[in-house]
Design a protein around this motif. Structure first.
Motif, PDB file in Angstrom:
ATOM      1  N   SER A  88       4.321   5.795  -5.246  1.00 45.84           N
ATOM      2  CA  SER A  88       4.733   5.666  -6.639  1.00 45.84           C
ATOM      3  C   SER A  88       3.613   5.942  -7.630  1.00 45.84           C
ATOM      4  O   SER A  88       3.861   6.445  -8.733  1.00 45.84           O
ATOM      5  CB  SER A  88       5.293   4.256  -6.887  1.00 45.84           C
ATOM      6  N   SER A  89       2.374   5.591  -7.243  1.00 44.13           N
ATOM      7  CA  SER A  89       1.271   5.725  -8.184  1.00 44.13           C
ATOM      8  C   SER A  89       0.390   6.940  -7.909  1.00 44.13           C
ATOM      9  O   SER A  89      -0.173   7.527  -8.832  1.00 44.13           O
ATOM     10  CB  SER A  89       0.409   4.458  -8.158  1.00 44.13           C
ATOM     11  N   ARG A  90       0.282   7.342  -6.626  1.00 43.51           N
ATOM     12  CA  ARG A  90      -0.622   8.438  -6.278  1.00 43.51           C
ATOM     13  C   ARG A  90       0.112   9.749  -5.995  1.00 43.51           C
ATOM     14  O   ARG A  90      -0.520  10.791  -5.841  1.00 43.51           O
ATOM     15  CB  ARG A  90      -1.450   8.068  -5.046  1.00 43.51           C
ATOM     16  N   GLY A  91       1.430   9.711  -5.858  1.00 44.33           N
ATOM     17  CA  GLY A  91       2.190  10.923  -5.594  1.00 44.33           C
ATOM     18  C   GLY A  91       2.110  11.427  -4.176  1.00 44.33           C
ATOM     19  O   GLY A  91       2.398  12.598  -3.897  1.00 44.33           O
ATOM     20  N   ALA A 143       3.368  12.043  -0.459  1.00 42.93           N
ATOM     21  CA  ALA A 143       4.688  12.213   0.142  1.00 42.93           C
ATOM     22  C   ALA A 143       5.047  10.970   0.960  1.00 42.93           C
ATOM     23  O   ALA A 143       4.194  10.416   1.656  1.00 42.93           O
ATOM     24  CB  ALA A 143       4.709  13.448   1.045  1.00 42.93           C
ATOM     25  N   PRO A 144       6.304  10.517   0.883  1.00 46.80           N
ATOM     26  CA  PRO A 144       6.695   9.287   1.589  1.00 46.80           C
ATOM     27  C   PRO A 144       6.394   9.318   3.084  1.00 46.80           C
ATOM     28  O   PRO A 144       5.949   8.320   3.656  1.00 46.80           O
ATOM     29  CB  PRO A 144       8.201   9.192   1.325  1.00 46.80           C
ATOM     30  N   GLU A 145       6.648  10.470   3.732  1.00 45.66           N
ATOM     31  CA  GLU A 145       6.403  10.525   5.176  1.00 45.66           C
ATOM     32  C   GLU A 145       4.916  10.417   5.491  1.00 45.66           C
ATOM     33  O   GLU A 145       4.520   9.816   6.500  1.00 45.66           O
ATOM     34  CB  GLU A 145       6.991  11.809   5.774  1.00 45.66           C
ATOM     35  N   THR A 146       4.064  10.996   4.628  1.00 45.21           N
ATOM     36  CA  THR A 146       2.611  10.883   4.824  1.00 45.21           C
ATOM     37  C   THR A 146       2.142   9.455   4.596  1.00 45.21           C
ATOM     38  O   THR A 146       1.355   8.902   5.375  1.00 45.21           O
ATOM     39  CB  THR A 146       1.863  11.832   3.871  1.00 45.21           C
ATOM     40  N   SER A 151       0.822  -1.211   0.000  1.00 46.89           N
ATOM     41  CA  SER A 151       0.000   0.000   0.000  1.00 46.89           C
ATOM     42  C   SER A 151       0.859   1.265   0.000  1.00 46.89           C
ATOM     43  O   SER A 151       0.531   2.254  -0.673  1.00 46.89           O
ATOM     44  CB  SER A 151      -0.942   0.005   1.212  1.00 46.89           C
ATOM     45  N   ASN A 152       1.958   1.251   0.737  1.00 39.36           N
ATOM     46  CA  ASN A 152       2.835   2.412   0.776  1.00 39.36           C
ATOM     47  C   ASN A 152       3.398   2.710  -0.618  1.00 39.36           C
ATOM     48  O   ASN A 152       3.476   3.873  -1.040  1.00 39.36           O
ATOM     49  CB  ASN A 152       3.973   2.175   1.769  1.00 39.36           C
ATOM     50  N   THR A 153       3.778   1.652  -1.343  1.00 39.74           N
ATOM     51  CA  THR A 153       4.308   1.827  -2.697  1.00 39.74           C
ATOM     52  C   THR A 153       3.246   2.403  -3.631  1.00 39.74           C
ATOM     53  O   THR A 153       3.539   3.270  -4.472  1.00 39.74           O
ATOM     54  CB  THR A 153       4.810   0.472  -3.233  1.00 39.74           C
ATOM     55  N   VAL A 154       2.005   1.927  -3.501  1.00 42.76           N
ATOM     56  CA  VAL A 154       0.919   2.445  -4.323  1.00 42.76           C
ATOM     57  C   VAL A 154       0.733   3.938  -4.066  1.00 42.76           C
ATOM     58  O   VAL A 154       0.620   4.747  -5.002  1.00 42.76           O
ATOM     59  CB  VAL A 154      -0.395   1.681  -4.055  1.00 42.76           C
ATOM     60  N   LEU A 155       0.709   4.326  -2.789  1.00 37.52           N
ATOM     61  CA  LEU A 155       0.472   5.726  -2.444  1.00 37.52           C
ATOM     62  C   LEU A 155       1.591   6.630  -2.942  1.00 37.52           C
ATOM     63  O   LEU A 155       1.345   7.715  -3.469  1.00 37.52           O
ATOM     64  CB  LEU A 155       0.316   5.872  -0.932  1.00 37.52           C
TER      65      LEU A 155
END
Length: 397
Positions: free
Chosen positions: A245-248, A250-253, A239-243
């Motif tokens: 890499s695909s949704r843009g 922010a990594p910390e969010t 899910s983190n990768t989807v958010l």
């Protein structure tokens, strides 16, 4: 679909229950530390990055092997001795980790560590399912989350010290040894609790299942666990990768919302413990799967920033009751003597599925689109609803 109320255990030992809770905290402690410790381990021992995957795979496969066999061992020796030996195995594995001079010793440490983890997991799940209410089964799995949260903190503090990662493993090993001593001096509690349950079974109308250990219901229950663990782990893994890499996002969010997913599973199990006696295990499983299905739909929505994040939380809350409530139903689905064997297969199948299937799912999605994660989750959730319904039909009593 039958909505059989959860069984209520007969005045079980609260002291033993507290010890079992501590055991599940200790089970979660080492499960989450390898990822935190690995950068320091590989730097200290000059190891390639990818060897961490081999260590995780060895531990998982041995945990599965232990879970598959512990049912028959428990029938012969009893839960108390099995838990004691399993805890000692886990402690010895952690001690070897703390002193390992090379990768070979890390592999050797994974043998007792994996066997011990599987033994504790399977035997305690079976014991709580037999002797305690569904409330305590859900809270038991919440305590695993406590251990899984504390473990990385212990290792992080240790890495900051001069002794580094070795001190972290040594500290967790000391906790395991202390718990093993506690198991040793309280062996009588396990036997006394067994006698209480036996007396209660003779004078009450406690539900007894009709299926054997090799029935269709038994293998169906194992398949359900493997599918469930696959989607639970897949959400945490991808899910983190989807958010990002695909949704843009922010990594910390994205990281915070992934943490919220795990937190919602733990909180959901605590909340389930308060209501499961009223609604029953089967109703809670169905409600949980439906809630997760709604979460998968929301996670698929694009263009509205907050909807996928709410979907993650709903996925966690929906997943929360599924594993423990299905586990607690097992003694009521199968004939006496079969439940330990079936629970061992359920836990073992879960280890195998968690080790292989989420990675394979990610590999498949990478060749198509990561955005298909949510539809894949929804499809498996619909399949699980059908399979759980069929399992309930096969185990009507």
């Amino acid at each position: 679909m039958s909505n059989t109320p959860a069984r209520v255990a007969p005045r079980p030992s609260l002291l033993l229950l507290a010890i079992i809770y501590l055991a599940f905290v200790s089970l979660g402690l080492p499960d989450s530390v390898l990822g935190v410790a690995w950068p320091a381990i590989r730097a200290n021992l000059a190891l390639p990055l990818e060897l961490a995957g081999i260590l995780a795979l060895v531990g998982t496969l041995l945990s599965a092997l232990s879970s598959f066999t512990v049912g028959s061992l428990t029938k012969r020796f009893g839960t108390g001795p099995i838990v004691l030996v399993s805890c000692l195995l886990t402690a010895s594995g952690l001690l070897i980790y703390s002193q390992a001079p090379s990768f070979v010793f890390l592999i050797l440490a994974g043998i007792p560590l994996g066997l011990g983890a599987g033994g504790v997991d399977s035997s305690l799940n079976a014991y709580v399912a037999k002797h305690y209410s569904a409330r305590h089964m859900n809270w038991l799995h919440s305590f695993w989350g406590v251990g899984a949260t504390i473990g990385p903190v212990v290792m992080t503090v240790a890495i900051a010290s001069p002794a580094s990662w070795r001190a972290g493993y040594l500290t967790i090993a000391a906790v395991q040894l202390t718990l093993a001593l506690l198991f040793l001096v309280t062996q009588g509690l396990w036997k006394r609790n067994d006698r209480l349950n036996d007396v209660h079974s003779e004078v009450s109308e406690q539900r007894v299942g009709i299926n054997g250990a090799n029935s269709l219901a038994a293998w169906l229950s194992v398949a359900i666990y493997m599918l469930y663990v696959t989607i639970e782990f897949s959400v945490g893994l991808w899910s983190n990768t989807v958010l990002v890499s695909s949704r843009g996002v922010a990594p910390e969010t994205a990281g915070l919302w992934t943490a919220a997913y795990y937190g919602s599973i733990m909180v959901g199990r605590i909340l389930t413990g308060f209501v499961v006696l009223r609604f029953g295990n089967r109703a809670m499983v169905t409600f949980g799967l439906l809630t997760a299905l709604v979460g998968s739909v929301l996670f698929f929505v694009q263009g509205v920033f907050w909807l996928p994040l709410v979907g993650l939380v709903l996925l966690g809350l929906g997943f929360a009751p599924v594993y423990p409530c299905l586990m607690h139903e097992t003694p009521g689905r199968f004939i006496p003597g079969a439940a330990h064997v079936v629970i061992g297969r359920q836990v073992g199948g879960s280890y195998l599925a968690g080790a292989a299937l989420p990675g394979l799912l990610g590999l498949a999605l990478a060749h198509v689109s990561l955005e298909l994660l949510a539809p894949a989750l929804g499809s498996v959730l619909l399949l699980l609803l059908l399979l759980v319904h069929q399992l309930n039909r096969l185990s009507k009593v």
